[in-house]
Motif scaffolding. Structure first.
Motif, short mmCIF file in Angstrom:
data_model
loop_
_atom_site.label_atom_id
_atom_site.label_comp_id
_atom_site.label_asym_id
_atom_site.label_seq_id
_atom_site.Cartn_x
_atom_site.Cartn_y
_atom_site.Cartn_z
N VAL A 11 -3.15 0.37 -4.26
CA VAL A 11 -2.66 1.41 -3.93
C VAL A 11 -2.85 1.52 -2.14
CG1 VAL A 11 -3.14 4.07 -3.77
CG2 VAL A 11 -3.11 2.81 -6.02
N ARG A 12 -3.79 1.02 -1.63
CA ARG A 12 -3.93 1.13 -0.33
C ARG A 12 -3.09 0.17 0.37
NH1 ARG A 12 -4.74 4.43 1.99
NH2 ARG A 12 -6.17 3.96 3.85
N ALA A 13 -2.83 -0.83 -0.34
CA ALA A 13 -1.84 -1.91 0.40
C ALA A 13 -0.56 -1.18 0.48
CB ALA A 13 -1.53 -3.15 -0.58
N ILE A 14 0.05 -0.47 -0.47
CA ILE A 14 1.38 0.39 -0.34
C ILE A 14 1.21 1.30 0.77
CG2 ILE A 14 2.85 1.65 -1.71
CD1 ILE A 14 3.02 -1.44 -2.27
N GLU A 15 0.05 2.28 0.79
CA GLU A 15 0.10 3.25 1.63
C GLU A 15 -0.16 2.86 2.97
OE1 GLU A 15 -2.54 6.49 -1.09
OE2 GLU A 15 -3.86 5.07 0.14
N MET A 16 -0.55 1.77 3.10
CA MET A 16 -0.86 1.18 4.83
C MET A 16 0.30 0.12 5.06
SD MET A 16 -5.11 0.96 4.56
CE MET A 16 -5.14 0.91 6.64
N ASN A 17 1.00 -0.42 4.09
CA ASN A 17 2.18 -1.39 4.16
C ASN A 17 1.49 -2.58 4.82
OD1 ASN A 17 4.85 -2.10 3.85
ND2 ASN A 17 5.10 -1.66 6.26
N SER A 18 0.31 -3.09 4.40
CA SER A 18 -0.33 -4.06 4.83
C SER A 18 -1.54 -4.78 4.18
CB SER A 18 -0.72 -3.91 6.34
OG SER A 18 -1.50 -4.93 6.85
N PHE A 19 -1.49 -5.91 3.83
CA PHE A 19 -2.85 -6.43 3.20
C PHE A 19 -3.85 -6.59 4.15
CE2 PHE A 19 -0.37 -8.95 -0.46
CZ PHE A 19 0.02 -7.89 -1.08
N SER A 20 -3.69 -7.01 5.15
CA SER A 20 -4.50 -7.12 6.48
C SER A 20 -5.18 -5.77 6.74
CB SER A 20 -3.70 -7.70 7.60
OG SER A 20 -3.31 -9.13 7.50
N ALA A 21 -4.39 -4.90 6.74
CA ALA A 21 -5.04 -3.56 6.95
C ALA A 21 -5.96 -3.16 5.98
CB ALA A 21 -3.85 -2.27 7.36
N VAL A 22 -5.75 -3.29 4.83
CA VAL A 22 -6.53 -3.05 3.57
C VAL A 22 -7.87 -4.06 3.54
CG1 VAL A 22 -6.68 -3.07 1.09
CG2 VAL A 22 -4.75 -2.28 2.24
N ALA A 23 -7.61 -5.18 4.18
CA ALA A 23 -8.80 -6.07 4.09
C ALA A 23 -9.70 -5.52 5.45
CB ALA A 23 -8.36 -7.47 4.72
#
Length: 305
Positions: A11-23
């Motif tokens: 969910v956070r990856a889609i919201e933030m449009n980024s795997f790195s940002a979630v990491a």
């Protein structure tokens, strides 16, 4: 596989449009987030996300699963909170606001807030650019002015009253405008992010007065507006909280007091959800109480003379 943790990352990856940002948000690595979502896809037997070099997009199956994940995660949060009857105010509050408002009205109040809620930490993002609360991963944004995004909830916490202001030295040299129309003969400092641009709006004698102004300097920065006014460059329409001390000390003078610029509401803005973490509600309540005691941002405050 911790399915709930994988859902949260998805969910956070889609919201933030980024795997790195979630990491970064979860204080882990990008490959860890990628493996979690890959594990979900393997478990479900479908592809959820289409990855490109610049963005993430959902497949049809991903869109359906994303919707259910949001509901599931909200339900989990509600269930955990219900065990004590009241959720503890804890965690990191991801907060956004404009630069100068943050410097002058938010940051000075944070120590008092943290004394009251020692288990809440603040991650503050300050920018004068428009912020997408979902893409930036924010819990709460403090905004000045109205907005029309129905996907968000707005809670009014104060009022920004504005004034026409310049240095006393500027007025000694060039005279004071007596009506808004007189501003066309002055060097007006224009804030380009104002929704009305260089058309300044005043209320006077029950009428709306609109004046197109101009000058030698305009900027998209509230910090630069403050610096330009204090340097004596010209007249600005600005929030009274931006110059309150200098006005009371006599370094700056407010003019056109019979023609007040239209005040702007101050909102705490957050995402629609069936469950709101205590850290959000506590901060909104705290800030609303603080603002009502401050005449510069209170709904009942008076304009400085």
């Amino acid at each position: 596989m911790d399915r709930i943790a994988c859902m949260q990352s998805f969910v956070r990856a889609i919201e933030m449009n980024s795997f790195s940002a979630v990491a970064r948000e979860q204080q882990t690595t990008q490959p860890t987030i990628s493996k979690q979502i890959a594990a979900l896809e393997k478990h479900l037997g479908v592809q959820l996300i289409i990855r490109s070099t610049t963005s993430l997009s959902l497949t049809d199956e991903g869109k359906k699963y994303y919707h259910y994940c949001q509901q599931i995660l909200e339900t989990v949060a509600e269930a955990e909170a219900s065990l004590t009857g009241k959720e503890k105010a804890t965690g990191i509050l991801h907060l956004g606001c404009s630069v100068l408002f943050g410097q002058m009205q938010i940051v000075p109040r944070l120590q008092a807030f943290m004394r009251r809620y020692p288990d809440i930490k603040i991650d503050l993002m300050m920018t004068d650019n428009f912020v997408n609360i979902v893409e930036e991963g924010l819990d709460l944004i403090i905004r000045i002015g109205n907005h029309s995004d129905n996907s968000l909830i707005s809670h009014r916490i104060g009022t920004t009253r504005r004034v026409a202001v310049a240095t006393t030295k500027y007025f000694e040299q060039l005279g004071e405008p007596k009506t808004p129309e007189d501003l066309v003969h002055h060097n007006c400092i224009v804030y380009t992010r104002l929704s009305t641009g260089n058309e300044w709006h005043f209320q006077g004698n029950g009428d709306m007065i609109k004046v197109c102004v101009g000058g030698s300097f305009q900027t998209n920065s509230s910090v630069a507006i403050r610096a330009a006014v204090l340097s004596g460059l010209g007249i600005a329409i600005a929030p009274v909280w931006m110059f309150g001390d200098e006005i009371y000390q006599g370094d700056l003078k407010v003019v056109l007091q019979d023609y007040q610029p239209i005040p702007l509401p101050i909102y705490a803005v957050y995402r629609r959800s069936r469950f709101y973490p205590a850290k959000i509600s506590c901060f909104i309540k705290f800030l609303a109480e603080e603002f009502q005691l401050d005449p510069w941002v209170s709904d009942y405050g008076a304009i400085a003379n």
